[in-house]
Design a protein around this motif. Structure first.
Motif, PDB file in Angstrom:
ATOM      1  N   UNK A  30     -17.767  13.173 -19.318  1.00 34.83           N
ATOM      2  CA  UNK A  30     -19.026  12.858 -18.641  1.00 34.83           C
ATOM      3  C   UNK A  30     -18.777  11.872 -17.507  1.00 34.83           C
ATOM      4  N   UNK A  31     -17.995  10.832 -17.786  1.00 34.55           N
ATOM      5  CA  UNK A  31     -17.751   9.792 -16.779  1.00 34.55           C
ATOM      6  C   UNK A  31     -16.974  10.332 -15.588  1.00 34.55           C
ATOM      7  N   UNK A  32     -16.135  11.320 -15.830  1.00 38.53           N
ATOM      8  CA  UNK A  32     -15.365  11.908 -14.731  1.00 38.53           C
ATOM      9  C   UNK A  32     -16.279  12.669 -13.779  1.00 38.53           C
ATOM     10  N   UNK A  33     -17.315  13.226 -14.332  1.00 37.23           N
ATOM     11  CA  UNK A  33     -18.161  14.129 -13.555  1.00 37.23           C
ATOM     12  C   UNK A  33     -19.401  13.460 -12.965  1.00 37.23           C
ATOM     13  N   UNK A  34     -19.982  12.519 -13.667  1.00 39.63           N
ATOM     14  CA  UNK A  34     -21.289  11.980 -13.273  1.00 39.63           C
ATOM     15  C   UNK A  34     -21.192  10.973 -12.137  1.00 39.63           C
ATOM     16  N   UNK A  42     -30.427  14.424 -10.997  1.00 38.60           N
ATOM     17  CA  UNK A  42     -30.869  14.920 -12.302  1.00 38.60           C
ATOM     18  C   UNK A  42     -31.765  13.971 -13.079  1.00 38.60           C
ATOM     19  N   UNK A  43     -31.902  12.739 -12.611  1.00 35.05           N
ATOM     20  CA  UNK A  43     -32.486  11.709 -13.471  1.00 35.05           C
ATOM     21  C   UNK A  43     -33.960  11.872 -13.790  1.00 35.05           C
ATOM     22  N   UNK A  44     -34.693  12.633 -12.995  1.00 36.02           N
ATOM     23  CA  UNK A  44     -36.106  12.787 -13.349  1.00 36.02           C
ATOM     24  C   UNK A  44     -36.377  14.100 -14.080  1.00 36.02           C
ATOM     25  N   UNK A  74     -21.002  13.533 -23.835  1.00 30.62           N
ATOM     26  CA  UNK A  74     -22.366  14.018 -23.611  1.00 30.62           C
ATOM     27  C   UNK A  74     -22.702  15.052 -24.687  1.00 30.62           C
ATOM     28  N   UNK A  75     -23.982  15.210 -24.941  1.00 27.09           N
ATOM     29  CA  UNK A  75     -24.438  16.151 -25.967  1.00 27.09           C
ATOM     30  C   UNK A  75     -25.662  16.916 -25.473  1.00 27.09           C
ATOM     31  N   UNK A  87     -25.622  21.081 -13.533  1.00 26.05           N
ATOM     32  CA  UNK A  87     -24.779  20.433 -12.522  1.00 26.05           C
ATOM     33  C   UNK A  87     -23.846  19.403 -13.131  1.00 26.05           C
ATOM     34  N   UNK A  88     -24.224  18.853 -14.254  1.00 24.68           N
ATOM     35  CA  UNK A  88     -23.345  17.936 -14.974  1.00 24.68           C
ATOM     36  C   UNK A  88     -22.499  18.705 -15.976  1.00 24.68           C
TER      37      UNK A  88
END
Lengths: 381, 381
Positions: A30-34, A42-44, A74-75, A87-88
């Motif tokens: 997750x950290x590599x991609x986000x 994506x946050x909303x 991530x889950x 996208x994530x």
């Protein structure tokens, strides 16, 4: 863990930069991609059931990871997570599953007749054989997000479905919260009992809420087929027995799974599946087949050979200690299983284990006699 | 922990019975108060920031409690929680705070000059004195629910406010995530460092999310005034020193607190307070003053006396080991502090500690000489 924060309505008053997590010390998929841009994009968003980006990633923020082991971070909270947050998750999936592209199609093959051999792994070396997978029931949220009502409904459906199995599969359900001491001890002795997770990776996902409500273990009278209800996935299905007859284990696995699936379908409930991701499960690492097929096998000589790591890689296998993931091998006995989950069918994966273990046992016998194994080195599968 | 579940949009499709938690094995204030009817009434409510009933209670569902220790089992996610969920929280408050009624008014008194005495506790018995409380900043949600953006804003404001302090309060801020090894060791040696909580009670509330982002410790150069930022509450404020001069400790406590409050008010972010609940904090047990004033005191004889508990009860004091809550006393040294938080002012609570400890030392001295303390046992405060 996807917490109150993850549905905090005031957070949109803050900029993406102010809300973006600090991932500078993190090492997980997750950290590599986000990136911050992706976070802003994506946050909303939320899935129809209300699962947010912060829900998806909280476990990866709270568990920075290990320098040597790449965790997923991530889950999914429901089937739609993989679409709404593609996208994530597409890049995470691509990175985790050997370059699997968003346009790729996944093959499902649960026909045990397609497996060649597998009934003759040398029992002097292969101590036990096991196949496991997970299944999610369409229409319900996944363990990080499901409500108590949903979880109990999943349990009810599972108990009803499993209760109608007969023959070799006839068995009994043991609810975690009503277990007698005697039942509990027996399940521990059989190595069947699962307990509330202690791993912060799992806890951080929210899957342990309301423990032990609606959690339980079902197994057949022969103790060769086992189902976990509402642990990390809605269902975890396990077929196992002593010795090296992987063919029989896989046979029972496919038969049992197919029976369970049709029982659910009769009640109007399917398993989550699509032609791109295969079976949809909580952790992106288990997509596709969700299948781990493995043996406990004695390889004291091969395991000390300098090419052991290379051989496993080429055979698309991985090693673990006999306590499972993150344990060490004891007495030269290793847990050898398929490394892949997505992009290969169930039959493909079990075939790799059968063929690969057969070769490893041959190599072990050669080394025992002091002979070379150079001519046995396999090509990259 | 308030998870995805707590904002799951499907849960209202299930009946209240299907969603109501199984509290049959539970022993905490939430479990005592939360009937099915109250659950039914409150389950579709939420605060303006989105905190739901399931958010409030998740920690109590996941931590059934202890047969001997009554935990609270619920938390607030914002100031409005105490209003929106008053049908649950009023009975919890009443039970926890000695019958405090929904109509009762709480007195705040931080005028240290109103404390009588307290500067002469015998230093041969009283080893150290300490006063702590918590504060929440209006306009931000609380640690179980706050977003990263909110938490960082709280940290920023706190640093600004604390940096403006001078004289005896001049000091420095140490953010948890940028601490050097040297700084960390010094803070450990000073007994100032707080770490990510391990207690499942705390973790279950969601306050451990994103650790150690926006958490830190500020202390004055003299090491007698300390502020924790974004741990279990927005701010925890502590005044302490060796010896028995509780008057001086309380003076510093009140002066420092008021200086900090003035800076926050200037930015239109005062502390959460109302005339019914006093200072509003994350855990209902800390409402009112949020104050624990205590000493480490040598009472080897008194603590072995049959009436020790009775004496403490009547003085409205409680004992703990010198490691804090849930630790054992060592070498006859006890942590003695006020038992109340709500319904008595700060001055009243510290007065109880001062007067009570003075009396207990007299009792200790009597017992040392082999005398009786029967005529010294106080009336119920």
């Amino acid at each position: 863990m996807p917490f109150g924060n993850t549905h905090n309505q005031l957070k949109m008053n803050y900029s993406a930069a102010q809300e973006y997590p600090d991932l500078s010390k993190h090492n997980n998929h997750m950290a590599k991609v986000l990136t911050e841009e992706l976070y802003a994009q994506l946050r909303e968003k939320a899935t129809p059931s209300g699962f947010t980006l912060d829900d998806v990633i909280q476990t990866g923020i709270d568990n920075p990871g290990h320098p040597f082991i790449m965790t997923v971070g991530c889950v999914a909270g429901d089937e739609e997570t993989y679409e709404v947050f593609k996208e994530l998750l597409d890049p995470v999936i691509e990175d985790r599953h050997g370059g699997y592209k968003p346009s790729d199609k996944h093959k499902t093959d649960l026909n045990p007749d397609h497996l060649k051999g597998g009934d003759d792994l040398d029992p002097d070396y292969v101590l036990s054989s096991r196949v496991r997978t997970g299944r999610s029931i369409r229409g319900f949220c996944l363990p990080p997000h499901c409500s108590r009502g949903e979880r109990r409904a999943v349990e009810d459906l599972a108990v009803e479905g499993l209760g109608s199995l007969d023959g070799d599969l006839k068995g009994k359900y043991y609810a975690l919260k009503n277990m007698t001491d005697e039942e509990q001890q027996q399940l521990i002795d059989d190595h069947f009992l699962f307990d509330k997770p202690v791993s912060p990776l799992l806890l951080a996902s929210g899957m342990a809420r309301d423990w032990p409500d609606a959690r339980g273990i079902w197994h057949n009278d022969n103790k060769t087929f086992l189902v976990w209800v509402n642990e990390e996935d809605h269902l975890r299905v396990i077929s196992m027995q002593k010795g090296g007859n992987m063919k029989e284990v896989f046979n029972r696995f496919c038969t049992g799974l197919t029976k369970i699936e049709s029982l659910f379908k009769d009640k109007g409930h399917e398993f989550m599946w699509n032609e791109h991701l295969g079976y949809v499960l909580t952790c992106p690492s288990n997509l596709g087949t969700g299948l781990r097929a493995g043996v406990h096998v004695k390889l004291p000589c091969v395991s000390k050979h300098e090419k052991f790591g290379e051989i496993l890689k080429r055979l698309r296998l991985q090693k673990r200690g006999t306590g499972g993931v993150d344990t060490a091998a004891v007495g030269g006995v290793f847990d050898i299983s398929n490394a892949d989950r997505l992009g290969f069918s169930e039959v493909d994966l079990v075939q790799m284990v059968v063929d690969g273990v057969k070769l490893l046992v041959e190599m072990e016998k050669r080394l025992e006699k002091g002979q070379s194994i150079d001519d046995l080195m396999p090509a990259q599968k | 922990m308030p998870f995805g579940n707590t904002h799951n949009n499907y849960k209202l499709k299930f009946s209240a019975e299907d969603e109501y938690p199984d509290l049959s094995k539970h022993n905490n204030h939430m479990a005592k108060a939360l009937t099915l009817d109250i659950y039914k009434k409150l389950r579709d409510k939420q605060t303006p920031s989105g905190f739901t009933l399931d958010d409030v209670i998740q920690t109590g569902v996941d931590n059934p409690g202890h047969p001997f220790i009554m935990t609270v089992g619920c938390v607030a996610g914002d100031e409005e929680t105490y209003e929106v969920f008053k049908d649950l929280l009023d009975p919890v408050i009443q039970d926890r705070h000695g019958g405090y009624k929904p109509t009762d008014k709480h007195k705040t008194d931080l005028n240290f000059e109103n404390l009588k005495g307290g500067d002469d506790l015998d230093p041969k018995y009283v080893l150290s004195s300490r006063v702590r409380t918590g504060r929440s900043i209006i306009g931000y949600t609380l640690p179980p629910h706050c977003s990263r953006g909110e938490r960082r804003a709280i940290e920023k404001m706190s640093i600004e406010a604390l940096s403006s302090l001078d004289g005896e309060f001049k000091g420095k801020y140490y953010p948890l995530k940028d601490m050097s090894d040297k700084e960390q060791q010094q803070l450990i040696d000073d007994h100032f460092l707080f770490d990510k909580p391990v207690s499942p009670l705390l973790l279950a509330s969601g306050m451990g999310r994103d650790w150690p982002d926006a958490r830190g410790i500020w202390h004055n150069d003299n090491k007698t005034f300390l502020v924790w930022v974004n741990e279990e509450d927005h701010l925890r404020v502590i005044a302490m020193e060796k010896g028995g001069n509780m008057k001086e400790v309380f003076r510093r406590f009140c002066v420092g607190l008021q200086k900090i409050e003035a800076v926050f008010k200037k930015h239109n972010h005062g502390f959460m307070w109302n005339e019914h609940l006093g200072y509003v904090l994350t855990c209902p047990s800390n409402l009112g003053t949020g104050l624990r004033g205590g000493v480490h005191v040598k009472l080897p004889n008194l603590s072995k006396h049959a009436k020790f508990e009775e004496v403490l009860n009547r003085l409205r004091l409680q004992k703990r080991g010198t490691g804090g809550v849930d630790t054992a006393a060592e070498g006859g040294v006890f942590d003695i502090s006020n038992a109340d938080r709500l319904g008595f002012s700060e001055v009243e609570q510290v007065q109880m500690v001062v007067d009570g400890v003075k009396l207990m030392i007299e009792m200790e001295k009597k017992l040392e000489k082999g005398g009786s303390i029967d005529d010294m046992v106080p009336a119920q405060k």
